[in-house]
Write a protein that holds these residues in place. Structure first.
Motif, PDB file in Angstrom:
ATOM      1  N   PHE A  25      15.503  20.600  36.135  1.00 29.99           N
ATOM      2  CA  PHE A  25      15.471  20.213  34.900  1.00 29.99           C
ATOM      3  C   PHE A  25      14.222  18.760  34.795  1.00 29.99           C
ATOM      4  N   GLY A  26      13.552  19.126  33.663  1.00 32.00           N
ATOM      5  CA  GLY A  26      12.905  18.097  33.253  1.00 32.00           C
ATOM      6  C   GLY A  26      13.687  16.974  32.608  1.00 32.00           C
ATOM      7  N   PRO A  27      12.726  15.612  32.319  1.00 35.73           N
ATOM      8  CA  PRO A  27      13.464  14.334  32.045  1.00 35.73           C
ATOM      9  C   PRO A  27      14.017  14.563  30.304  1.00 35.73           C
ATOM     10  N   ARG A  69      14.005  13.682  23.356  1.00 33.41           N
ATOM     11  CA  ARG A  69      14.831  13.458  22.435  1.00 33.41           C
ATOM     12  C   ARG A  69      14.314  13.325  20.800  1.00 33.41           C
ATOM     13  N   LYS A 114       8.905  11.622  25.383  1.00 31.06           N
ATOM     14  CA  LYS A 114      10.097  11.556  25.800  1.00 31.06           C
ATOM     15  C   LYS A 114      11.042  11.216  24.380  1.00 31.06           C
ATOM     16  N   ASP A 138      13.764  14.828  38.918  1.00 31.74           N
ATOM     17  CA  ASP A 138      13.110  15.416  37.867  1.00 31.74           C
ATOM     18  C   ASP A 138      12.226  16.656  38.330  1.00 31.74           C
ATOM     19  N   LEU A 183      16.380  19.974  26.612  1.00 33.18           N
ATOM     20  CA  LEU A 183      15.786  19.996  28.000  1.00 33.18           C
ATOM     21  C   LEU A 183      15.146  21.335  28.487  1.00 33.18           C
TER      22      LEU A 183
END
Lengths: 116, 112
Positions: A107-109, A112, A9, A1, A90
């Protein structure tokens, strides 16, 4: 990442509420992006920013807003106007405009978001 | 209309076997094509990038090919490992560098 962090998250939101997703990068990249990912679909661009204090709408900007007050930060607000906000979000960054072969997107993690 | 189509949508193979994933695109004029690996619940990570003049590029057990004439690319994975289980996304950019088109990905599962 890489050097891109996203928080939280997991995020739960009630209908009618605005929520803000955080994205921070320490890569000294000028360009930052927000994408939405839904099952069975490719990533879709929400907003992007090439420099501080400037940002452009992507393909699906309705119901979203962003700011770019600092080079390192590009927060995304999902407003109540977004009718179907449940998705995986994302954030990405690149040195310059990412379409060039020399400007890879990192990209970041992801976050959701679930609307209850 | 600029499009990127990937096949198959999903694939299950046994550990140690090889596999090939396909990507067809209609993006024009073409600039470059990237393959990304995305683990479940994580962001994509770049595997390879190819420009118009390149037709093969390797990254360890991953080998990507590009046929710019037929607008097709493939990603070949050799001697698969359990850690290869992920989605593989093909991304194509146009030469103005203003358009990046993401495919919907191939979900690969490696079984022991």
């Amino acid at each position: 990442d890489g050097g891109i962090t996203q928080s939280p998250k997991y995020l739960f939101r009630k209908e009618g509420q605005n929520v803000t997703l955080s994205c921070e990068q320490n890569l000294n990249h000028d360009a930052m992006y927000w994408y939405r990912q839904d099952p069975g679909q490719g990533l879709r661009l929400i907003y992007y920013s090439q420099i501080v204090n400037d940002f452009q709408k992507g393909d699906i900007a309705e119901g979203y807003s962003v700011s770019r007050e600092k080079k390192e930060s590009f927060p995304l607000t999902v407003t109540s106007a977004q009718k179907n906000p449940t998705a995986f979000y994302l954030c990405a960054s690149s040195i310059g405009l990412a379409g060039s072969a020399y400007n890879e997107q990192f990209f970041g993690p992801g976050t959701r978001l679930t609307v209850l | 209309k600029n499009q990127v189509e990937q096949s198959p949508q999903s694939l299950i193979i046994l550990e140690g076997k090889n596999c090939t994933l396909q990507c067809n695109y209609t993006v024009s004029p073409f600039s470059n094509l990237r393959w990304y690996k995305q683990d479940t619940g994580r962001g994509p990570v770049s595997l390879t990038i190819m420009t118009f003049s390149e037709n093969t590029k390797s990254n360890g057990r991953y080998t990507a090919t590009l046929d710019a004439d037929t607008k097709q690319s493939s990603l070949h994975i050799t001697a698969s490992q359990l850690s290869d289980s992920a989605s593989y996304i093909c991304v194509v950019s146009d030469s103005s560098a203003s358009k990046i088109i993401f495919g919907s990905g191939t979900r690969l599962s490696i079984r022991p």
